[in-house]
Design a protein around this motif. Structure first.
Motif, PDB file in Angstrom:
ATOM      1  N   PRO A  14      43.453  52.014 -17.386  1.00  0.00           N
ATOM      2  CA  PRO A  14      43.848  50.972 -18.343  1.00  0.00           C
ATOM      3  C   PRO A  14      43.383  51.226 -19.771  1.00  0.00           C
ATOM      4  O   PRO A  14      44.097  50.895 -20.712  1.00  0.00           O
ATOM      5  N   HIS A  15      42.199  51.809 -19.958  1.00  0.00           N
ATOM      6  CA  HIS A  15      41.706  52.004 -21.328  1.00  0.00           C
ATOM      7  C   HIS A  15      42.593  52.945 -22.127  1.00  0.00           C
ATOM      8  O   HIS A  15      42.718  52.809 -23.338  1.00  0.00           O
ATOM      9  N   LEU A  16      43.261  53.906 -21.465  1.00  0.00           N
ATOM     10  CA  LEU A  16      44.157  54.797 -22.175  1.00  0.00           C
ATOM     11  C   LEU A  16      45.393  54.040 -22.639  1.00  0.00           C
ATOM     12  O   LEU A  16      45.818  54.171 -23.780  1.00  0.00           O
ATOM     13  N   LEU A  32      55.740  50.831 -23.581  1.00  0.00           N
ATOM     14  CA  LEU A  32      54.615  51.689 -23.937  1.00  0.00           C
ATOM     15  C   LEU A  32      54.317  52.684 -22.822  1.00  0.00           C
ATOM     16  O   LEU A  32      54.129  53.881 -23.076  1.00  0.00           O
ATOM     17  N   LEU A  33      54.292  52.216 -21.591  1.00  0.00           N
ATOM     18  CA  LEU A  33      54.045  53.110 -20.460  1.00  0.00           C
ATOM     19  C   LEU A  33      55.154  54.150 -20.328  1.00  0.00           C
ATOM     20  O   LEU A  33      54.888  55.317 -20.032  1.00  0.00           O
ATOM     21  N   ALA A  56      42.159  61.114 -20.420  1.00  0.00           N
ATOM     22  CA  ALA A  56      42.622  59.995 -19.602  1.00  0.00           C
ATOM     23  C   ALA A  56      41.597  59.632 -18.539  1.00  0.00           C
ATOM     24  O   ALA A  56      41.376  58.453 -18.269  1.00  0.00           O
ATOM     25  N   TYR A  57      40.982  60.631 -17.921  1.00  0.00           N
ATOM     26  CA  TYR A  57      39.983  60.360 -16.892  1.00  0.00           C
ATOM     27  C   TYR A  57      38.569  60.355 -17.448  1.00  0.00           C
ATOM     28  O   TYR A  57      37.619  60.131 -16.711  1.00  0.00           O
ATOM     29  N   GLY A  58      38.439  60.613 -18.741  1.00  0.00           N
ATOM     30  CA  GLY A  58      37.131  60.547 -19.385  1.00  0.00           C
ATOM     31  C   GLY A  58      36.158  61.611 -18.928  1.00  0.00           C
ATOM     32  O   GLY A  58      34.948  61.427 -19.031  1.00  0.00           O
ATOM     33  N   GLU A  59      36.676  62.744 -18.462  1.00  0.00           N
ATOM     34  CA  GLU A  59      35.796  63.790 -17.965  1.00  0.00           C
ATOM     35  C   GLU A  59      35.401  64.792 -19.040  1.00  0.00           C
ATOM     36  O   GLU A  59      34.587  65.673 -18.810  1.00  0.00           O
TER      37      GLU A  59
END
Length: 93
Positions: A14-16, A32-33, A56-59
């Motif tokens: 969701p944050h992305l 938007l999606l 996107a996954y914050g890695e």
């Protein structure tokens, strides 16, 4: 990305979606999606994998490195390049 290893498919966090929505003027979430999905699909495969893993996954660069099985500097460069391409594609819509 190793040809023997399938890409990790996971839904976008969701944050992305919220980050992209913050810069858009009165765009429905569905639109938007759809725009984000089209922009991601248009990226070259390695850039797409690097962007998704790193941002996107914050890695971060480590995630891109693991996903692409590349040198950390190369994976980070692909992630940054892919992010610029993604931003440009979203700005063009």
């Amino acid at each position: 990305m190793s040809p023997d290893r399938p890409p990790r498919c996971r839904p976008l966090p969701p944050h992305l979606v919220e980050a992209v929505a913050a810069v858009q003027d009165e765009v429905s979430e569905l639109e938007l999606l759809d725009r984000l999905d089209r922009a991601l699909a248009a990226l070259p495969p390695n850039e797409r994998a690097a962007v998704v893993a790193a941002y996107a996954y914050g890695e971060g660069p480590v995630g891109a490195t693991m996903e692409l099985e590349l040198d950390p500097e190369d994976a980070d460069a692909l992630a940054r390049s892919g992010l610029q391409l993604l931003r440009a594609a979203l700005a063009d819509d």
